[in-house]
Motif scaffolding. Structure first.
Motif, mmCIF file in Angstrom:
data_model
loop_
_atom_site.group_PDB
_atom_site.id
_atom_site.type_symbol
_atom_site.label_atom_id
_atom_site.label_comp_id
_atom_site.label_asym_id
_atom_site.label_seq_id
_atom_site.Cartn_x
_atom_site.Cartn_y
_atom_site.Cartn_z
ATOM 1 N N ASP A 94 0.836 -1.215 0.000
ATOM 2 C CA ASP A 94 0.000 0.000 0.000
ATOM 3 C C ASP A 94 0.866 1.258 0.000
ATOM 4 O OD1 ASP A 94 -2.254 -1.539 0.001
ATOM 5 O OD2 ASP A 94 -2.684 -1.304 2.134
ATOM 6 N N ALA A 95 2.040 1.138 0.618
ATOM 7 C CA ALA A 95 2.949 2.293 0.669
ATOM 8 C C ALA A 95 3.802 2.389 -0.597
ATOM 9 C CB ALA A 95 3.845 2.199 1.907
ATOM 10 N N GLY A 96 3.520 1.517 -1.571
ATOM 11 C CA GLY A 96 4.231 1.606 -2.851
ATOM 12 C C GLY A 96 5.593 0.942 -2.854
ATOM 13 N N LEU A 97 5.854 0.133 -1.837
ATOM 14 C CA LEU A 97 7.160 -0.529 -1.762
ATOM 15 C C LEU A 97 7.134 -1.867 -2.490
ATOM 16 C CD1 LEU A 97 7.748 0.237 2.002
ATOM 17 C CD2 LEU A 97 9.276 0.977 0.157
ATOM 18 N N ARG A 98 8.252 -2.176 -3.162
ATOM 19 C CA ARG A 98 8.404 -3.513 -3.715
ATOM 20 C C ARG A 98 8.748 -4.450 -2.556
ATOM 21 N NH1 ARG A 98 12.223 -6.877 -6.000
ATOM 22 N NH2 ARG A 98 11.557 -8.022 -7.869
ATOM 23 N N CYS A 99 8.292 -5.709 -2.644
ATOM 24 C CA CYS A 99 8.447 -6.615 -1.498
ATOM 25 C C CYS A 99 9.105 -7.942 -1.883
ATOM 26 C CB CYS A 99 7.081 -6.924 -0.882
ATOM 27 S SG CYS A 99 6.292 -5.472 -0.165
ATOM 28 N N GLU A 100 10.106 -8.344 -1.070
ATOM 29 C CA GLU A 100 10.727 -9.659 -1.194
ATOM 30 C C GLU A 100 10.416 -10.468 0.069
ATOM 31 O OE1 GLU A 100 14.931 -9.914 -0.449
ATOM 32 O OE2 GLU A 100 15.168 -11.774 -1.569
ATOM 33 N N GLY A 101 10.042 -11.700 -0.124
ATOM 34 C CA GLY A 101 9.912 -12.615 1.010
ATOM 35 C C GLY A 101 11.040 -13.624 0.980
ATOM 36 N N VAL A 102 11.817 -13.666 2.053
ATOM 37 C CA VAL A 102 12.957 -14.577 2.106
ATOM 38 C C VAL A 102 12.595 -15.790 2.956
ATOM 39 C CG1 VAL A 102 15.357 -14.846 2.854
ATOM 40 C CG2 VAL A 102 14.594 -12.688 1.829
ATOM 41 N N ILE A 103 12.876 -16.958 2.422
ATOM 42 C CA ILE A 103 12.584 -18.202 3.132
ATOM 43 C C ILE A 103 13.894 -18.879 3.524
ATOM 44 C CG2 ILE A 103 11.377 -20.402 3.062
ATOM 45 C CD1 ILE A 103 9.604 -19.289 0.841
ATOM 46 N N SER A 104 14.204 -18.825 4.816
ATOM 47 C CA SER A 104 15.427 -19.468 5.303
ATOM 48 C C SER A 104 15.266 -20.982 5.307
ATOM 49 C CB SER A 104 15.734 -18.997 6.734
ATOM 50 O OG SER A 104 15.891 -17.599 6.772
ATOM 51 N N THR A 105 16.351 -21.671 5.385
ATOM 52 C CA THR A 105 16.410 -23.149 5.424
ATOM 53 C C THR A 105 15.631 -23.783 4.271
ATOM 54 O OG1 THR A 105 14.521 -23.429 6.975
ATOM 55 C CG2 THR A 105 16.722 -23.192 7.940
ATOM 56 N N SER A 106 15.614 -23.115 3.114
ATOM 57 C CA SER A 106 14.887 -23.647 1.958
ATOM 58 C C SER A 106 15.516 -24.926 1.414
ATOM 59 C CB SER A 106 14.862 -22.611 0.823
ATOM 60 O OG SER A 106 13.970 -21.564 1.123
ATOM 61 N N PHE A 107 16.808 -25.125 1.690
ATOM 62 C CA PHE A 107 17.517 -26.278 1.109
ATOM 63 C C PHE A 107 17.874 -27.328 2.161
ATOM 64 C CE2 PHE A 107 18.167 -22.492 -1.404
ATOM 65 C CZ PHE A 107 18.004 -22.920 -2.700
ATOM 66 N N GLY A 108 17.389 -27.107 3.384
ATOM 67 C CA GLY A 108 17.719 -28.035 4.458
ATOM 68 C C GLY A 108 17.820 -27.264 5.762
ATOM 69 N N CYS A 109 17.533 -27.961 6.859
ATOM 70 C CA CYS A 109 17.489 -27.322 8.171
ATOM 71 C C CYS A 109 18.407 -28.075 9.129
ATOM 72 C CB CYS A 109 16.057 -27.350 8.697
ATOM 73 S SG CYS A 109 15.931 -26.862 10.442
ATOM 74 N N PHE A 120 15.254 -17.601 -1.744
ATOM 75 C CA PHE A 120 15.394 -18.927 -1.149
ATOM 76 C C PHE A 120 16.765 -19.004 -0.497
ATOM 77 C CE2 PHE A 120 12.278 -19.189 -4.495
ATOM 78 C CZ PHE A 120 11.266 -19.949 -3.923
ATOM 79 N N GLY A 121 16.796 -19.120 0.832
ATOM 80 C CA GLY A 121 18.052 -19.040 1.564
ATOM 81 C C GLY A 121 18.610 -20.403 1.936
ATOM 82 N N ASP A 122 19.898 -20.578 1.629
ATOM 83 C CA ASP A 122 20.599 -21.800 2.049
ATOM 84 C C ASP A 122 21.328 -21.462 3.344
ATOM 85 O OD1 ASP A 122 21.786 -24.282 2.159
ATOM 86 O OD2 ASP A 122 23.424 -23.723 0.814
ATOM 87 N N THR A 123 20.566 -21.364 4.408
ATOM 88 C CA THR A 123 20.983 -20.706 5.640
ATOM 89 C C THR A 123 22.234 -21.299 6.266
ATOM 90 O OG1 THR A 123 18.660 -20.234 5.945
ATOM 91 C CG2 THR A 123 20.092 -19.932 7.863
ATOM 92 N N THR A 124 22.384 -22.613 6.219
ATOM 93 C CA THR A 124 23.573 -23.213 6.837
ATOM 94 C C THR A 124 24.397 -24.012 5.824
ATOM 95 O OG1 THR A 124 22.273 -25.134 7.585
ATOM 96 C CG2 THR A 124 22.519 -23.304 9.128
ATOM 97 N N GLY A 125 24.242 -23.653 4.551
ATOM 98 C CA GLY A 125 25.123 -24.238 3.535
ATOM 99 C C GLY A 125 24.906 -25.720 3.307
ATOM 100 N N MET A 126 23.665 -26.146 3.218
ATOM 101 C CA MET A 126 23.349 -27.567 2.989
ATOM 102 C C MET A 126 23.008 -27.862 1.529
ATOM 103 S SD MET A 126 21.112 -28.161 6.491
ATOM 104 C CE MET A 126 20.932 -29.955 6.446
ATOM 105 N N ALA A 127 22.854 -26.819 0.721
ATOM 106 C CA ALA A 127 22.444 -27.024 -0.677
ATOM 107 C C ALA A 127 23.566 -27.666 -1.492
ATOM 108 C CB ALA A 127 22.067 -25.698 -1.316
ATOM 109 N N ASN A 128 23.180 -28.452 -2.478
ATOM 110 C CA ASN A 128 24.148 -28.951 -3.458
ATOM 111 C C ASN A 128 23.576 -28.738 -4.857
ATOM 112 O OD1 ASN A 128 22.988 -31.571 -4.636
ATOM 113 N ND2 ASN A 128 22.747 -31.925 -2.434
#
Lengths: 312, 312
Positions: free
Chosen positions: B136-151, B179-187
């Protein structure tokens, strides 16, 4: 790009390339127990030392003593780096203690000159003799070509020039050609172009091995790119040792445990027990008395059990 | 896998993610001059700060002062991280000083609980309000999802669960999902499977952004894998700052200069002046008084001129 290889070979070069580049010479006893530990991780190829001139590289002056003292399982192929015929003479005195030799030269004249004070043609002349005699002695032979992906003195190294040198080495007896990214100039797009070209130039009977440095952090991306074009043989160094880091503080060889972790996580089998390899790196860290660059040795292997051994 | 993207977007997150994770709070003046330098490297997206509670994260207590003091070119989109409505209220007092917000939650319940002490559903309820008001305030929005590749607490995080959360964020107003690879589990194999699945789940109108950590050295390999499946938006941190390195000494965020170097060497355009970015990292190193993890800042960009600025 097709399917990834299901299984790859990794040659551990830390005991030669890593130990050679340490400012303080490592005690022979420590070298032996490190190699013995590495040989029990599932690694099937280990470059254990080099018969270079002891006055030039005192760090490896104990090459013969190391070869005689190590105790490794029968299925581990040991290789030694041999710079010239004199080195081969010394190596052959211990013929029953190893299985392969590696010889080397650069793909760029100025790098070869800086490294071994010869022209490429002079190097090839010497290496033909070395390879012929080594094959006669029943040794498997690898020819390593430094600066295959670029030269700090000359910039671009033409792919066809690298292929020419590789063919010379093959014709002289090398069953395996190692392509070295000596100063970390390779990028994945280039890797995907070069290996298929080299494969075409060399035919299917020669094993192509990729030796990447992590100088600019791209080694594992280059490993992935190489896998994508069917390369299934790699060289790396436990603990990220060696690889002539330039400038000081820079990274040289990619860490074997980082390569193994990525490959195994991708389902590409290496046959290597990652925790056992991390133990070897821990031993090296204790011997050297400083933190090592390996990522996986620091952070630990990926743990999918959810056990969260560390916070966060 | 098809053609690589010709051009990618990179959001620099060091001023938020990096500065937040420094044990010593960085002086506001230093933050401002670092951001001003970053904004002159060709970077078009910079996350400059976060409106988190100052008593919880004192390192970013000067969020408003930083926003008001920085002077950046008009074509640089500035974003701020907003944890909740109270944070949004504070941010909106400076509405004319930034363009985008990022909100975040985790894909795994236990990580979300550990990070923000809420269930995922509670987080989503709050973020729907934040996203609605921000739009509503005219801002562009990003949603970040942590642990997307493993927790680290739960191991595997189902791709469909990540997609569900991403759809919720999209439906609440997010135009971009990180999409966040929060603890480096992605391959890389996983990355090549997940992004196409998420693209299919989210449709073509949402921008998909990859945020990789270099915890196990695989960040650039994962960037390559993401490029291979059409991802053209990345987040990274200059000097390899931040990214919650766990355990101590481990690597967090991949360095922006390492990403830029690989992409530009591959012919994928970033619009970023690598030497200028290395200058910014040098300034950060001087401010922080310690060596930083970036490979390219240490070794220098690849030099194809053959000038050999360093030996070997």
């Amino acid at each position: 790009m097709g399917e990834l290889p299901q299984r790859v070979k990794i040659r551990e070069v830390g005991p030669r390339d890593g130990f050679q580049n340490e400012p303080e010479t490592i005690d022979t006893f420590d070298k032996v127990r490190l190699i013995d530990q590495l040989a029990r991780t599932g690694l099937r190829r280990i470059e254990v030392t080099s018969f270079v001139r002891p006055d030039v590289i005192p760090q490896l002056a104990d090459a013969a003593a190391v070869l005689e003292a190590i105790e490794v399982p029968d299925d581990v192929a040991l290789s030694v780096l041999v710079p010239n015929e004199r080195g081969l003479d010394r190596a052959l005195e211990h013929r029953d203690r190893f299985h392969e030799i590696s010889v080397f030269l650069s793909a760029s004249e100025s790098h070869n000159r800086a490294n071994v004070n010869r022209s490429i043609e002079e190097s090839l002349t010497g290496l033909r003799l070395v390879l012929g005699r080594a094959r006669d002695a029943g040794l498997r032979c690898e020819g390593v070509i430094s600066t295959s992906f670029g030269c700090p003195y000359e910039g671009v190294v033409p792919a066809e020039r690298v292929a020419e040198i590789a063919r010379e080495l093959r014709d002289a007896g090398a069953q395996e050609i190692g392509f070295g990214d000596t100063t970390g100039m390779a990028n994945p797009r280039q890797v995907r172009e070069l290996f298929p070209a080299w494969r075409e130039a060399l035919g299917d009977d020669v094993e192509l091995t990729a030796h990447f440095h992590n100088t600019r952090g791209q080694a594992l991306a280059n490993v992935l790119a190489a896998l994508d074009v069917g390369v299934a043989s790699f060289e790396s160094s436990f603990g990220e040792l060696g690889g002539c880091p330039v400038p000081a503080g820079a990274t040289g060889n990619v860490a074997t445990e980082d390569v193994v972790s990525m490959l195994e996580e991708m389902g590409v089998r290496t046959g290597i027990d990652l925790p056992a390899l991390v133990v070897a790196t821990g031993m090296a860290r204790d011997v050297l008395g400083r933190p090592l660059g390996s990522h996986v040795a620091t952070a630990g292997p990926v743990d999918w059990s959810g056990a969260a051994p560390t916070s966060r």
